[in-house]
Design a protein around this motif. Structure first.
Motif, PDB file in Angstrom:
ATOM      1  N   ALA A 105      -3.901   4.122   3.936  1.00 23.85           N
ATOM      2  CA  ALA A 105      -3.729   2.963   4.164  1.00 23.85           C
ATOM      3  C   ALA A 105      -4.770   1.886   4.382  1.00 23.85           C
ATOM      4  N   LEU A 106      -6.115   2.755   3.258  1.00 27.71           N
ATOM      5  CA  LEU A 106      -7.494   1.732   3.055  1.00 27.71           C
ATOM      6  C   LEU A 106      -7.180   1.621   1.893  1.00 27.71           C
ATOM      7  N   SER A 107      -6.578   2.025   1.339  1.00 28.61           N
ATOM      8  CA  SER A 107      -6.795   1.918  -0.561  1.00 28.61           C
ATOM      9  C   SER A 107      -5.579   0.637  -0.516  1.00 28.61           C
ATOM     10  N   MET A 108      -4.731   0.621   0.894  1.00 25.02           N
ATOM     11  CA  MET A 108      -3.928  -0.817   0.013  1.00 25.02           C
ATOM     12  C   MET A 108      -4.422  -2.792   0.111  1.00 25.02           C
ATOM     13  N   PRO A 109      -4.484  -2.830  -1.032  1.00 25.39           N
ATOM     14  CA  PRO A 109      -4.997  -4.090  -1.433  1.00 25.39           C
ATOM     15  C   PRO A 109      -4.660  -5.478  -0.455  1.00 25.39           C
ATOM     16  N   TYR A 110      -3.253  -5.463   0.132  1.00 26.52           N
ATOM     17  CA  TYR A 110      -2.892  -6.611   0.383  1.00 26.52           C
ATOM     18  C   TYR A 110      -3.760  -6.272   2.031  1.00 26.52           C
ATOM     19  N   LEU A 111      -4.196  -6.117   2.079  1.00 24.89           N
ATOM     20  CA  LEU A 111      -4.587  -5.474   3.302  1.00 24.89           C
ATOM     21  C   LEU A 111      -5.854  -7.021   4.023  1.00 24.89           C
ATOM     22  N   GLY A 112      -5.801  -8.331   3.704  1.00 26.26           N
ATOM     23  CA  GLY A 112      -7.348  -8.728   3.716  1.00 26.26           C
ATOM     24  C   GLY A 112      -7.540  -8.798   2.433  1.00 26.26           C
ATOM     25  N   THR A 113      -9.112  -8.472   2.460  1.00 26.52           N
ATOM     26  CA  THR A 113      -9.611  -8.462   0.904  1.00 26.52           C
ATOM     27  C   THR A 113     -10.901  -7.616   0.558  1.00 26.52           C
ATOM     28  N   PRO A 114     -10.863  -6.437   0.863  1.00 24.43           N
ATOM     29  CA  PRO A 114     -11.590  -5.556   0.262  1.00 24.43           C
ATOM     30  C   PRO A 114     -12.077  -5.363  -1.046  1.00 24.43           C
ATOM     31  N   PRO A 115     -12.786  -5.408  -0.965  1.00 23.48           N
ATOM     32  CA  PRO A 115     -13.244  -6.034  -2.987  1.00 23.48           C
ATOM     33  C   PRO A 115     -13.065  -4.522  -3.893  1.00 23.48           C
ATOM     34  N   PRO A 116     -12.471  -4.623  -5.650  1.00 19.08           N
ATOM     35  CA  PRO A 116     -12.049  -3.884  -5.803  1.00 19.08           C
ATOM     36  C   PRO A 116     -13.020  -1.626  -5.504  1.00 19.08           C
ATOM     37  N   ASP A 117     -14.210  -1.988  -5.766  1.00 22.27           N
ATOM     38  CA  ASP A 117     -15.013  -0.836  -5.183  1.00 22.27           C
ATOM     39  C   ASP A 117     -15.020   0.194  -3.963  1.00 22.27           C
ATOM     40  N   GLU A 118     -14.321  -0.883  -3.201  1.00 23.71           N
ATOM     41  CA  GLU A 118     -14.193  -0.090  -1.442  1.00 23.71           C
ATOM     42  C   GLU A 118     -12.602   0.027  -2.161  1.00 23.71           C
ATOM     43  N   LEU A 119     -11.563  -0.243  -2.187  1.00 24.52           N
ATOM     44  CA  LEU A 119     -10.147   0.123  -2.991  1.00 24.52           C
ATOM     45  C   LEU A 119     -10.391   1.098  -3.389  1.00 24.52           C
ATOM     46  N   ALA A 120     -10.877   1.452  -4.875  1.00 25.17           N
ATOM     47  CA  ALA A 120     -11.192   2.700  -5.515  1.00 25.17           C
ATOM     48  C   ALA A 120     -12.341   3.963  -5.211  1.00 25.17           C
ATOM     49  N   HIS A 121     -12.540   3.580  -3.841  1.00 30.45           N
ATOM     50  CA  HIS A 121     -12.829   4.789  -3.086  1.00 30.45           C
ATOM     51  C   HIS A 121     -12.100   5.435  -2.258  1.00 30.45           C
ATOM     52  N   TRP A 122     -11.059   4.346  -1.745  1.00 28.94           N
ATOM     53  CA  TRP A 122     -10.255   5.373  -0.558  1.00 28.94           C
ATOM     54  C   TRP A 122      -8.714   5.957  -1.655  1.00 28.94           C
ATOM     55  N   TRP A 123      -8.922   5.009  -2.954  1.00 28.19           N
ATOM     56  CA  TRP A 123      -7.747   5.601  -3.618  1.00 28.19           C
ATOM     57  C   TRP A 123      -7.892   6.801  -4.210  1.00 28.19           C
ATOM     58  N   ARG A 124      -9.952   7.378  -4.600  1.00 36.42           N
ATOM     59  CA  ARG A 124      -9.748   7.776  -5.832  1.00 36.42           C
ATOM     60  C   ARG A 124     -10.130   9.277  -4.204  1.00 36.42           C
ATOM     61  N   HIS A 125     -10.650   9.006  -3.107  1.00 33.56           N
ATOM     62  CA  HIS A 125      -9.980  10.087  -1.429  1.00 33.56           C
ATOM     63  C   HIS A 125      -7.951  10.284  -1.054  1.00 33.56           C
ATOM     64  N   THR A 126      -7.719   9.183  -1.470  1.00 38.04           N
ATOM     65  CA  THR A 126      -6.348   9.921  -1.094  1.00 38.04           C
ATOM     66  C   THR A 126      -5.402  10.700  -2.218  1.00 38.04           C
ATOM     67  N   GLN A 127      -5.450  10.442  -3.128  1.00 36.36           N
ATOM     68  CA  GLN A 127      -5.512  11.100  -4.660  1.00 36.36           C
ATOM     69  C   GLN A 127      -5.329  12.369  -4.816  1.00 36.36           C
ATOM     70  N   THR A 128      -6.999  12.402  -4.447  1.00 36.41           N
ATOM     71  CA  THR A 128      -7.139  14.198  -3.830  1.00 36.41           C
ATOM     72  C   THR A 128      -6.760  14.730  -2.811  1.00 36.41           C
ATOM     73  N   HIS A 129      -6.063  14.151  -1.679  1.00 37.37           N
ATOM     74  CA  HIS A 129      -5.340  14.573  -0.261  1.00 37.37           C
ATOM     75  C   HIS A 129      -3.676  14.668  -1.111  1.00 37.37           C
ATOM     76  N   ARG A 130      -2.847  13.838  -1.757  1.00 32.63           N
ATOM     77  CA  ARG A 130      -2.179  13.713  -2.007  1.00 32.63           C
ATOM     78  C   ARG A 130      -1.419  15.110  -3.135  1.00 32.63           C
ATOM     79  N   ALA A 131      -2.591  15.924  -4.024  1.00 32.92           N
ATOM     80  CA  ALA A 131      -2.282  16.745  -4.928  1.00 32.92           C
ATOM     81  C   ALA A 131      -2.365  18.499  -4.385  1.00 32.92           C
ATOM     82  N   THR A 132      -3.463  18.104  -3.035  1.00 38.52           N
ATOM     83  CA  THR A 132      -2.468  19.393  -2.161  1.00 38.52           C
ATOM     84  C   THR A 132      -1.250  18.534  -1.361  1.00 38.52           C
ATOM     85  N   ALA A 133      -0.821  18.049  -1.431  1.00 38.04           N
ATOM     86  CA  ALA A 133       0.389  17.843   0.454  1.00 38.04           C
ATOM     87  C   ALA A 133       0.929  18.006  -0.872  1.00 38.04           C
TER      88      ALA A 133
END
Length: 956
Positions: A532-560
């Protein structure tokens, strides 16, 4: 402050009517009554239940032009010992104007002189007594008929015939059986309060006379909506409110009026979403008149019958006779007779094959309120025992009765079981309501609080009820009974709900981060939070913050696996596609095996559709949208349906399917009022439509509700488009500095987040605003900035807008090519309105050539077909300036009494409060031309003022 004449009341300083200023849904009945008044002799029997509007209808008849017919009105009264012939004598007191025209009267009319002292001076002298009561009565009957015949054309109206005494009924039967040739009669009555037929079984109509029976039925849902709008003088009553009000009132106008009278905030309630409207209506106390009427009916019933009626009130839904007897404690051998009394007395009604119940919910509530608290609890207790043996078990009803009977353990067991059944069937609304109420109980054990809180959080995220669950979950977070291990999960679900509400998105993101720290032992839930935190349209999170959460999500998805994998993909794919990376479409799964997996797959497909529509890949978006909506409806995911239908509204705007779109979007706003993220997008669509039609103020109001003024706490692409809309309106009004300020705010959000694929609606407005204030260098840099931001993205809508921007900044010879490119890109999407705008810009560069004229004519036709009246008028104005006027359509036709398209458009602007001068400016017409159009549409609509037009809202 109140006026008990039914005209108006004041609540909190605001006046509103408690009866409709116009007649609703009764035009045919009124026409029939008018025909009877003109066609003599005639007898019209006007039948309808209490409160259905008989008196209002005859009042409308009397208020109209009767064409020289003398009205004589009498009322039968509900009194213990009625005065014989009272209603007829009351009516005949109004015969004075008719008698003044007569030179001689039949002497038999003198029999009426002692009974009518008000007009005795105009009557023949009284007659000596006959000594025979039957002869006296016959002479009196003849006297009435002769008097009515002497009056010339007359209308005898007698109301409430069901309360008539025997003498009045016999006299009316005598008149109706052989009426004077100049007499029309209208008799109103309630069928349920009659013993036999209205005029008795002996009644026979006179040969050659008109005898008609008119039955007034209650209103349907649409009739209730229009009645409510007329009473409150407020257009836009929500469909949800109208349906709920109809359910509670059975569509009976008087009950509708009394319910609106009892609402503390009627104007606010009628535009509320379904959840709030239901709460407000549930809080309405039974109006005094209805309560007293029901008490009078109950007082006439035998004791066994009252017990059955009370059982029906406690059960609340139509029930078979055996169940009523069991709950009411009436022996079986007496229950049939008792039930017959309840039905004959019109307290209970047979409801299809379901059993017996009340005419409407307020009647049920009126009876329920008469039951003492101990007896009420006892009835609910018996209801639990009786319903335990019904199959399938009515769990919701068992929970309700258990709670009201004070059986706490049964209330918990049945309530949770009912919620579980609702969850399994995809009924999020019922499950949410039950769990919300269960969690409000202060005596729940801690382990039950944990279990129910998790269930509420999970199901609330699939439904549309957002506010109550959010507030309940917030209270639970500080509830000491909630286990620490559960707190993070509850916070997660509350945060996800907050992300759907404008003004709470920043709070929702902060709560997600906090929840992650509380869920270290739940990697599956942490994955949901990071996604949820990696979704870019919820407010105005900066790209580096989105990238941080996106990397975490990818790690979780790899084993989900299973549902979690699809849930994470739904967020991840939507996020990547929104940023213009279409290669991720290959990751979309084809199917899911479980119900939860299907719900997430539906969300994934709708997320993909949403991103593709923003980018301009409309064909791909349409395909995924249809699949997602179908799967969401089948799997029971109302929130996903809301996202899909909102995307569909935006898609209809872009592709030019505007017919009925404003109505559909407004209806969706009412339905999704609590989900403000969805409502803001629908407001954007309504803003676009209003702006295209030249309704500047309405458009600005809609754009202001998109989150444009605070993109940090809004759905970002919607807010960016909202700023574009506001800037465009400022530019059109000549306020270039204000337009540039709006553009600056929107571009600041784009730059902060790198959201260049969403800049399409804003970019052309930004170039125009900057150019208007002399910031041309910034405009040129912006074009380069957009180009660079789209370097590796696939966003056709922005590429089309970028070509338009280049055209606006290019030299005359180069501009044509850029505008032509923009039009072709928009046409390929297809986006016909934007394509026509680009063609119009191309024509402006080519003016005054023949090619420019042809382009303007084509644009005018396109805009007309879409309903973009402002742009169409602008093109025709340019053609007039070139000396090449063009009609609004190919060939003209006469519209008769129907409004022409131009008149319909002007009617909308008049209804919106525009002056003739303002309309003339918006439509590029002269004030004189607008005056003529307004006069014609007033004549066609049969109205005389702008106030009447606003009340009826033609063309909306």
């Amino acid at each position: 402050m109140r006026r008990r004449d039914g005209v108006s009341e004041a609540w909190h300083g605001r006046w509103f009517r408690t009866s409709s200023p116009v007649l609703i849904d009764r035009a045919e009945h009124l026409a029939a009554l008018r025909e009877a008044a003109a066609r003599r002799p005639a007898v019209v029997l006007l039948e309808g239940e209490s409160g259905v509007g008989k008196s209002r209808l005859v009042a409308e008849l009397l208020a109209g032009d009767l064409g020289g017919v003398l009205p004589l009105v009498g009322h039968c009264q509900q009194v213990g010992e009625p005065f014989s012939y009272g209603a007829l004598l009351e009516a005949l007191r109004g015969a004075g104007p008719g008698l003044a025209r007569q030179r001689s009267l039949n002497p038999v009319i003198g029999a009426l002189a002692p009974l009518l002292p008000e007009i005795a001076a105009d009557l023949p002298p009284p007659l000596p007594p006959l000594g025979d009561p039957r002869a006296e009565r016959h002479r009196l009957f003849r006297a009435v008929r002769e008097l009515l015949a002497a009056l010339g054309p007359a209308l005898l109206l007698v109301e409430d015939l069901h309360w008539a005494d025997d003498g009045t009924r016999q006299l009316l039967r005598f008149l109706a059986g052989g009426p004077p040739s100049t007499l029309s009669m209208v008799l109103t009555y309630r069928r349920e309060d009659l013993q036999g037929s209205p005029l008795g079984a002996e009644f026979r109509s006179a040969a050659g006379g008109l005898v008609a029976v008119l039955e007034l039925e209650p209103f349907d849902v649409d009739g209730v909506r229009r009645l409510t709008e007329a009473i409150l003088g407020t257009p836009g009553v929500s469909a949800d409110f109208a349906a709920l009000l109809h359910e509670r009132t059975a569509g009976i106008p008087f009950v509708v009026e009394e319910t609106l009278r009892a609402l503390r905030d009627p104007a606010g309630a009628v535009q509320a979403g379904s959840a709030r409207a239901k709460r407000l209506l549930d809080a309405v106390k039974v109006p005094v008149l209805l309560r007293d009427a029901m008490a009078d009916r109950l007082a006439t019933l035998p004791a066994d019958t009252v017990r059955l009626v009370e059982a029906a009130a406690v059960l609340g839904t139509p029930a078979p006779a055996g169940l009523l007897a069991e709950v009411g404690g009436v022996p079986e051998h007496r229950s049939r007779t008792a039930l017959a009394h309840a039905v004959d007395g019109h307290v209970l009604h047979e409801v299809d094959d379901l059993g017996y119940g009340f005419r409407h919910m307020l009647a049920r509530q009126a009876v329920y309120d008469t039951i003492t608290a101990p007896e009420r609890a006892a009835l609910h207790d018996r209801a639990v025992d009786a319903l335990e043996h019904v199959e399938p078990r009515p769990l919701v009803q068992l929970a309700e009765h258990s709670e009201r009977a004070g059986r706490a353990a049964a209330w918990l067991a049945h309530g949770e079981a009912a919620a579980d059944r609702a969850i399994d069937s995809g009924d999020a609304a019922t499950a949410t309501t039950l769990l919300h109420r269960l969690l409000a109980a202060p005596t729940l054990p801690a382990e039950v609080v944990d279990r129910l809180a998790i269930k509420l959080g999970r199901i609330a995220n699939t439904g549309l009820d957002q506010r109550d669950p959010t507030e309940t979950l917030e209270r639970l977070l500080v509830d000491p009974r909630l286990a620490t291990s559960v707190r993070g999960e509850v916070r997660l679900y509350r945060a996800l709900l907050l992300l759907r509400r404008l003004g709470h998105i920043r709070e929702g993101r902060a709560e997600l981060e906090r929840a992650i720290g509380e869920m270290s032992d739940r990697p599956d839930l942490v994955a949901r939070a990071t996604a949820a935190l990696s979704m870019p349209y919820l407010g105005t999170p900066p790209p580096d913050e989105l990238a941080h959460w996106w990397r975490h999500t990818q790690t979780h998805r790899a084993t989900a696996t299973g549902e979690l994998r699809i849930a994470l993909l739904a967020n991840e794919l939507g996020s990547r596609l929104h940023q213009g990376y279409l290669a991720w479409l290959d990751e979309v799964p084809e199917h899911a095996d479980t119900l939860g997996g299907q719900q997430h797959l539906a969300r994934l497909r709708c997320n993909v559709a949403d991103a593709c529509v923003w980018l301009g890949h409309l064909d791909v978006g349409t395909r995924f949208l249809h699949d997602g909506l179908r799967l969401a409806a089948r799997s029971g995911a109302p929130f996903v349906v809301s996202t899909g239908r909102t995307t569909e509204a935006r898609l209809e705007w872009i592709t030019g399917r505007w017919a009925g779109l404003a109505r559909r979007a407004s209806g969706l706003i009412e339905e999704y009022r609590d989900v403000t993220s969805m409502a803001s997008e629908l407001e954007l669509v309504l803003g676009w439509l209003a702006d295209a039609r030249g309704d500047r103020d309405t458009a600005a109001a809609h754009f202001a509700r998109t989150g444009a003024h605070d993109p940090d706490d809004a759905i970002l692409p919607v807010a960016i488009s909202g700023t574009a809309g506001l800037a465009s309106i400022h530019l059109e009004a000549g306020a270039a500095a204000e337009a540039a300020a709006e553009v600056d705010r929107g571009l600041a959000a784009v730059r902060r987040t790198g959201s260049w694929p969403w800049v399409g609606p804003l970019a052309p407005v930004a170039i125009a605003a900057y150019s208007a204030v002399g910031r041309t260098a910034e405009a040129a840099r912006l074009v380069d900035e957009i180009s660079e931001g789209l370097a590796d993205r696939d966003a056709p809508a922005v590429l089309a807008a970028l070509a338009q921007c280049r055209g606006a900044l290019a030299s005359r010879t180069e501009a044509v090519g850029h505008f032509r490119e923009a039009a072709e890109r928009y046409e390929a999407m297809p986006a016909p309105y934007y394509a026509a705008l680009a063609r119009e810009r191309e024509a402006a560069v080519l003016t005054p050539s023949v090619e420019a004229v042809e382009l303007l004519r084509t644009c005018a036709e396109t805009f007309d077909a879409l309903g973009a009246t402002k742009a169409a008028a602008r093109c025709r104005h340019k053609l007039h300036a070139l000396g090449r006027a063009t009609p609004t359509r190919r060939g003209r036709r006469g519209y008769g009494n129907d409004l022409s398209p131009r008149e319909a458009e002007i009617s909308r602007l008049v209804a919106a409060g525009r002056t003739n001068r303002e309309i003339a400016e918006q439509l590029f017409l002269s004030s004189r031309t607008v005056e003529q159009h307004v006069a014609r549409l007033f004549r066609k609509l049969g109205i005389r003022s702008r106030t009447e037009l606003r009340a009826n809202r033609p063309g909306q």
